[in-house]
Design a protein around this motif. Structure first.
Motif, PDB file in Angstrom:
ATOM      1  N   SER A 163       3.058   5.462   8.901  1.00 48.19           N
ATOM      2  CA  SER A 163       2.950   4.523   7.781  1.00 48.19           C
ATOM      3  C   SER A 163       4.342   4.045   7.381  1.00 48.19           C
ATOM      4  O   SER A 163       5.175   4.842   6.959  1.00 48.19           O
ATOM      5  CB  SER A 163       2.273   5.218   6.589  1.00 48.19           C
ATOM      6  OG  SER A 163       2.425   4.461   5.407  1.00 48.19           O
ATOM      7  N   LYS A 164       4.582   2.760   7.558  1.00 54.80           N
ATOM      8  CA  LYS A 164       5.887   2.174   7.202  1.00 54.80           C
ATOM      9  C   LYS A 164       5.677   1.161   6.078  1.00 54.80           C
ATOM     10  O   LYS A 164       4.701   0.408   6.085  1.00 54.80           O
ATOM     11  CB  LYS A 164       6.509   1.465   8.404  1.00 54.80           C
ATOM     12  CG  LYS A 164       6.594   2.316   9.665  1.00 54.80           C
ATOM     13  CD  LYS A 164       7.699   3.330   9.600  1.00 54.80           C
ATOM     14  CE  LYS A 164       7.821   4.093  10.918  1.00 54.80           C
ATOM     15  NZ  LYS A 164       8.617   5.286  10.790  1.00 54.80           N
ATOM     16  N   ILE A 165       6.607   1.143   5.132  1.00 57.71           N
ATOM     17  CA  ILE A 165       6.497   0.242   3.983  1.00 57.71           C
ATOM     18  C   ILE A 165       7.731  -0.652   3.933  1.00 57.71           C
ATOM     19  O   ILE A 165       8.864  -0.173   4.034  1.00 57.71           O
ATOM     20  CB  ILE A 165       6.335   1.043   2.674  1.00 57.71           C
ATOM     21  CG1 ILE A 165       5.019   1.830   2.727  1.00 57.71           C
ATOM     22  CG2 ILE A 165       6.355   0.124   1.453  1.00 57.71           C
ATOM     23  CD1 ILE A 165       4.929   2.995   1.791  1.00 57.71           C
ATOM     24  N   PHE A 166       7.493  -1.958   3.810  1.00 56.72           N
ATOM     25  CA  PHE A 166       8.584  -2.936   3.857  1.00 56.72           C
ATOM     26  C   PHE A 166       8.522  -3.876   2.660  1.00 56.72           C
ATOM     27  O   PHE A 166       7.431  -4.193   2.174  1.00 56.72           O
ATOM     28  CB  PHE A 166       8.464  -3.794   5.132  1.00 56.72           C
ATOM     29  CG  PHE A 166       8.513  -3.006   6.403  1.00 56.72           C
ATOM     30  CD1 PHE A 166       9.718  -2.727   7.023  1.00 56.72           C
ATOM     31  CD2 PHE A 166       7.341  -2.530   6.991  1.00 56.72           C
ATOM     32  CE1 PHE A 166       9.756  -1.992   8.197  1.00 56.72           C
ATOM     33  CE2 PHE A 166       7.371  -1.798   8.164  1.00 56.72           C
ATOM     34  CZ  PHE A 166       8.589  -1.528   8.770  1.00 56.72           C
ATOM     35  N   PRO A 167       9.687  -4.380   2.230  1.00 56.01           N
ATOM     36  CA  PRO A 167       9.644  -5.479   1.254  1.00 56.01           C
ATOM     37  C   PRO A 167       9.079  -6.718   1.948  1.00 56.01           C
ATOM     38  O   PRO A 167       9.236  -6.874   3.170  1.00 56.01           O
ATOM     39  CB  PRO A 167      11.118  -5.676   0.870  1.00 56.01           C
ATOM     40  CG  PRO A 167      11.895  -5.131   2.014  1.00 56.01           C
ATOM     41  CD  PRO A 167      11.063  -4.027   2.603  1.00 56.01           C
ATOM     42  N   ASN A 168       8.424  -7.582   1.201  1.00 60.31           N
ATOM     43  CA  ASN A 168       7.816  -8.780   1.800  1.00 60.31           C
ATOM     44  C   ASN A 168       8.796  -9.564   2.665  1.00 60.31           C
ATOM     45  O   ASN A 168       8.440 -10.086   3.726  1.00 60.31           O
ATOM     46  CB  ASN A 168       7.281  -9.704   0.698  1.00 60.31           C
ATOM     47  CG  ASN A 168       6.040  -9.142   0.022  1.00 60.31           C
ATOM     48  OD1 ASN A 168       5.451  -8.173   0.496  1.00 60.31           O
ATOM     49  ND2 ASN A 168       5.644  -9.741  -1.083  1.00 60.31           N
TER      50      ASN A 168
END
Length: 676
Positions: free
Chosen positions: A487-492
């Motif tokens: 699970s990777k989370i990025f800024p838009n």
């Protein structure tokens, strides 16, 4: 009714095909008869107790000269459908003459209400009657469906002592039987199946992804569900069941209304029939379909908004004929596909060879903006939706429109070979216009392609499925919203970039380096003069003395007749290049939800060019007018794991072992030769 009894009834109906149709149809065509006949027999059984009342009401309405009889006849029948022919299937069973049976069966079909007529027409069932009658199979077929050993009626069958011999079949049980028949026919015909049938494991995952995140916010009330490519309606019914279960567990009373659109006539008929069989007559009326009802060119629900939407649109299917019906690329004015965004008109029109992303745009145009929950969407796409389309093209513009509006919550990579007719990578997009605070300005990517159970037997290309544990694991990963290996989370802004055209001057031998050339002269020079890296650049414009130089934007300082001036050079088309400059070059874009300003854009582009281009081409510049904004989601890049190189010692040991083995073999060969 228990599962064993439902399976027994399903097997009995499945067996009718082999018993009656074997020498009349090829196996792949059994469904053309069995599915519509199952629907007709169920409706016949439901209507049987009120048949006399309906005929009497029909007679009274005719005598009174009332033309619009539908509501009164539905009310008399106590159902969302009725039949005004003088016959039931039991009456037809007694026909001795083949010709009489065919004529009366047609009259019987003609007696059904308009919604049932639509199902029969889209199944094209009347086309089967001459073939069945000619083979003398129509009577046998009716007889089999009336067999006393099965009960397709909602009312129990009693024996002579007044006790129940066969229990009644409620709407849910009948729907289960019908869905199982559809599933079996689809699996028999694997290549077609995936076009209209999304595997239930994928549907359950999608339903959970749109409902579970807001389960505790669901209030008692009415909710509208929509599928713009609804196929046989499985997504809608599974989503409805999921929502009802979640609401019930939280003590909420909810009413669910289903809406769908489907272009394929047979699958549309199956969807409508399935809902009628489940007692959802209103929902059946809200399914619109047939070849004339393409979701893209003929929106059945303009101006309508929905609470929850889910879909599996066709991948790689041309929509050229739709585009022509909508006025062509230049003439299209549909507000779904040409939108205003951040002060500019954005075209969301994709290549005509693949319209899958337009189904997503259609759903986004139907979001609710005036309710606490807004709308939630789950849609399956293949990999091309992540990256196809250059900056400024339709696909990229769709991604830009979605991400800059902060509607994209997550994209989940599913296992390969999940679907019946394709082994390609597929992804679930989860979107909402009511992101919770902790998700705002961020996108989550989940790599779930390794979370599956293998099937014991392949179904077409489908060789694996999501178990309940796999679904739970994916949903939990989504809900936890943590950074992990999967699970990777990025800024838009991580997915945005500027596409910049980089120019170099045209350098030609033998030209005058202190004068400007006209376009006509430059054209002639291109054909006659020789290019060279050390030749002077061709000037196309000399600016007024007060002009400030700006080399990165093509305004260079030069000495003209002993005086400093600012000039523009003619670009060399053969040296023209483009650079893709990530939004993250702008430091502020690291902040979730931040969108770069014009000043951010200029600073980031020029910083990048000074660092990456000018050291290798000091005379390069970019054209600010050529800058285009693009978005792509390079999923694999974020989860790529480079394979660790083997240690040198290990490789050396392997080579020594091979060398030793070769020496042994050689000695053995030589030894054998010597012995001889």
């Amino acid at each position: 009714m228990g599962n064993d009894q439902l399976t027994w009834i399903t097997n009995f109906i499945w067996g009718i095909a082999d018993d009656v149709l074997r020498d009349v149809y090829v196996r792949g065509k059994y469904r053309d008869v069995i599915l519509p006949m199952t629907v007709i027999r169920r409706l016949d059984a439901v209507l049987e107790p009120k048949k006399k009342d309906v005929l009497e009401m029909k007679e009274r309405l005719d005598k009174a000269g009332i033309a619009n009889q539908d509501a009164a006849l539905r009310q008399t029948a106590g159902q969302a459908f009725y039949n005004v022919s003088p016959y039931t299937l039991r009456d037809l069973k007694a026909r001795a003459s083949r010709q009489q049976l065919e004529a009366d069966f047609r009259a019987y079909l003609d007696g059904f209400s308009r919604n049932v007529q639509e199902i029969i027409d889209n199944f094209e069932f009347r086309n089967q009657i001459p073939r069945l009658a000619k083979a003398d199979a129509l009577g046998t077929l009716i007889e089999k469906f009336l067999d006393p050993s099965i009960n397709l009626s909602p009312y129990p069958v009693l024996n002579s002592a007044g006790t129940v011999r066969l229990p009644g079949l409620d709407n849910h049980a009948m729907g289960t039987i019908f869905e199982e028949l559809v599933r079996r026919f689809n699996e028999e015909n694997n290549e077609e199946a995936g076009e209209h049938w999304t595997p239930r494991d994928a549907v359950r995952l999608m339903a959970r992804l749109i409902f579970e995140p807001i389960a505790d916010q669901i209030e008692s009330g009415t909710y509208l569900l929509f599928d713009g490519a609804c196929g046989t309606g499985g997504m809608l019914t599974v989503a409805e069941e999921t929502l009802l279960q979640l609401a019930k567990a939280r003590g909420k009373q909810v009413s669910v209304h289903l809406f769908g659109q489907e272009i394929n006539a047979e699958t549309y008929a199956i969807c409508k029939a399935d809902l009628l069989l489940k007692g959802e007559g209103d929902a059946a009326d809200n399914i619109v379909g047939g070849p004339e009802h393409s979701t893209l060119s003929n929106d059945a629900f303009p101006g309508r908004t929905f609470d929850f939407m889910l879909s599996n649109p066709p991948y790689g299917k041309s929509w050229k004929s739709d585009l022509e019906r909508m006025g062509g690329k230049a003439g299209i004015k549909d507000p779904r596909f040409v939108v205003q965004h951040r002060g500019e008109e954005l075209s969301l029109i994709t290549r005509t060879s693949d319209g899958q992303m337009l189904f997503l745009v259609n759903m986004l145009s139907k979001m609710k903006h005036d309710t606490p929950l807004g709308s939630r969407i789950a849609e399956v796409h293949n990999g091309s939706s992540l990256f196809t389309g250059d900056a400024g093209q339709g696909e990229s513009n769709i991604r830009r429109w979605i991400i800059e509006n902060d509607w994209l919550e997550a994209i989940i990579a599913l296992p390969l070979n999940m679907f019946y007719n394709t082994g390609i990578a597929t992804y679930v997009w989860v979107l909402t216009n009511r992101k919770p605070e902790h998700r705002k300005g961020r996108v989550q990517l989940i790599e779930a392609s390794q979370w599956y159970e293998p099937l014991r037997k392949n179904l077409g290309k489908k060789n694996c499925e999501l178990s309940e544990d796999d679904i739970r694991r994916i949903v939990d990963t989504f809900l936890k919203f943590d950074e992990t290996e999967q699970s990777k989370i990025f800024p838009n802004a991580a997915f945005g970039y500027w596409k910049v055209t980089v120019e170099r001057p045209l350098r030609l031998k033998g030209i005058d380096p202190e004068r400007a050339y006209t376009p006509k002269e430059i054209k002639a020079l291109r054909e006659t003069a020789e290019r060279a890296e050390d030749a002077p650049p061709v000037i196309k414009k000399i600016h007024k003395p007060a002009t400030a130089p700006d080399p990165l934007r093509g305004l260079f300082e030069a000495t003209i007749h002993g005086k400093p001036r600012v000039v523009e050079y003619e670009p060399d088309t053969e040296l023209r290049d483009s650079e893709q400059i990530p939004f993250l070059e702008c430091q502020a874009c690291q902040e979730p939800g931040y969108l770069p300003s014009q000043e951010d854009q200029r600073t980031a582009i020029e910083t990048f060019l000074r660092r990456e281009v000018l050291p290798y081409a000091s005379d390069a510049w970019y054209d600010p007018v050529s800058v285009k904004i693009g978005y792509e989601i390079n999923f694999n890049r974020y989860f790529y794991k480079p394979k660790a190189l083997r240690p040198l010692e290990e490789i050396r040991a392997d080579l020594l072992a091979v060398e030793k083995e070769m020496e042994g073999l050689l000695a053995e060969i030589m030894g054998v030769g010597h012995h001889e």
